[in-house]
Design a protein around this motif. Structure first.
Motif, mmCIF file in Angstrom:
data_model
loop_
_atom_site.group_PDB
_atom_site.id
_atom_site.type_symbol
_atom_site.label_atom_id
_atom_site.label_comp_id
_atom_site.label_asym_id
_atom_site.label_seq_id
_atom_site.Cartn_x
_atom_site.Cartn_y
_atom_site.Cartn_z
ATOM 1 N N PHE A 209 2.146 -4.549 6.673
ATOM 2 C CA PHE A 209 2.547 -3.320 6.543
ATOM 3 C C PHE A 209 3.724 -3.329 5.698
ATOM 4 O O PHE A 209 4.150 -2.037 5.630
ATOM 5 N N CYS B 242 9.570 0.754 4.882
ATOM 6 C CA CYS B 242 8.733 1.067 5.411
ATOM 7 C C CYS B 242 10.015 2.483 5.452
ATOM 8 O O CYS B 242 10.070 2.982 6.176
ATOM 9 N N CYS C 38 0.764 -1.269 -0.027
ATOM 10 C CA CYS C 38 -0.089 0.026 -0.127
ATOM 11 C C CYS C 38 0.508 1.240 0.145
ATOM 12 O O CYS C 38 0.784 1.933 1.038
ATOM 13 N N SER C 39 1.289 1.330 -0.811
ATOM 14 C CA SER C 39 2.534 2.202 -1.531
ATOM 15 C C SER C 39 2.305 4.248 -1.397
ATOM 16 O O SER C 39 3.363 4.588 -0.975
ATOM 17 N N CYS D 248 5.403 -0.472 2.586
ATOM 18 C CA CYS D 248 4.734 0.711 2.299
ATOM 19 C C CYS D 248 5.318 1.442 2.702
ATOM 20 O O CYS D 248 5.618 2.393 3.681
#
Length: 321
Positions: free
Chosen positions: A241, A267, A221-222, A244
């Motif tokens: 995550f 992340c 979920c960039s 992300c």
């Protein structure tokens, strides 16, 4: 498509007595009729062929329940709904031709129609309810499964808001366009990969009703910048995550006790994170390749060092990247 388990009443004796006076074998409903009442022809042994005209818009619950000699049914182009158990127990039924306007097929509508070998579900159908074709042939069941898949795949490829119900899979064709995901209050568990690849969402709140989130839930979920994890979630599983790359703000609920490997891997925009006191276990590599991470509050119960949390030395490249 969805499943509705609400149950309804069976036909009354007056309806059964009325239709058993029929003497014809081919039943053609009058074109003045706009709906077929609940139980209208239930248990009728006379009908062998049924033609429902275009004037009819709905077929009621148990309308042709246990009519054992019906062989063929042709449903007119104005019928939009077929009620619960409408043709249940029509054991001789071999052929059904649906009209082009049918949208919903009710629970057990054709259950027990064991002679039904094939069926064509029109593209207009959006709801096939519980046990609608239970007891039919494998060929029929495959057709039903294909119809469900076809409906999901036919959803628009540009949808900005999606309501997550906890069991329906988001079609891959629309994931990239979704900007907002709303989790229904009834949801207690979010499945593995549930929102994977939803690359347009920027913020997410997981409500307190949710107790479990699966692996790789928000993987790739960039555009995700902010995530708030509710106070009932007990663990953050691996890759939750991962990748992300825009994530900067993480608020972890106070019920979380463990954080898995690569939960926050890659992340690269994450600068700081406060881990609640209830967390006792953080796996090695949980924050691997968080290149901007400068500040982490670690509870006393955690024995993993910050160096181990950001280490990738014992991991091969993950398939999730």
């Amino acid at each position: 498509m969805y499943i509705n388990t609400t149950r309804r009443s069976l036909p009354t004796m007056s309806a059964i007595q009325e239709h058993n006076s029929l003497v014809g074998y081919k039943k053609e409903i009058s074109d003045l009729v706009t709906s077929i009442e609940n139980g209208a022809y239930a248990n009728c042994t006379k009908i062998t062929s049924l033609l429902i005209p275009n004037s009819v818009r709905s077929i009621g619950d148990c309308a042709f329940y246990k009519c054992p000699n019906i062989l063929t049914v042709k449903i007119g182009d104005s019928v939009t709904s077929i009620g619960e158990s409408a043709f249940k127990g029509c054991i001789s039924l071999e052929m059904v031709k649906f009209g082009d306007s049918v949208r919903s097929i009710g629970p057990s509508a054709f259950a027990g129609c064991k002679s039904l070998k094939s069926v064509v579900i029109p593209n207009s159908v959006t709801s096939i309810e519980e046990c609608a074709f239970e007891g039919c042939s494998e060929s029929v069941m495959r057709t039903v499964e294909d119809a469900v898949k076809r409906y999901k795949d036919s959803l628009t490829t540009s949808i900005e808001k999606y309501v997550y119900d906890g069991f329906s899979e988001i079609p891959s064709s629309i994931r990239a366009s979704i900007k907002t995901i709303i989790i229904q209050d009834s949801v207690t568990s979010i499945e593995d990969d549930a929102f994977r690849g939803c690359s347009s969402i920027k913020s997410m709140i997981i409500p307190d009703t949710v107790t479990s989130i699966g692996m790789a839930v928000f993987n790739n979920c960039s555009s995700l910048v902010t995530i708030v994890i509710g106070n009932s979630v007990t663990s953050l599983k691996q890759y939750a995550f991962n990748n992300c790359s825009s994530l900067t703000t993480v608020i972890i609920g106070n019920a979380v006790t463990s954080i898995g490997k690569k939960t926050f891997g890659y992340c690269s925009s994450l600068k700081s994170v406060v881990i609640p006191d209830a967390v006792a276990s953080i796996e090695i590599g949980a924050f691997v390749y968080c290149s901007s991470l400068k500040y982490v509050v670690i509870p006393d119960l955690v024995t993993t060092s910050i160096e181990e949390m950001t280490s990738d030395s014992i991991y091969e490249e993950s398939l999730f990247n």
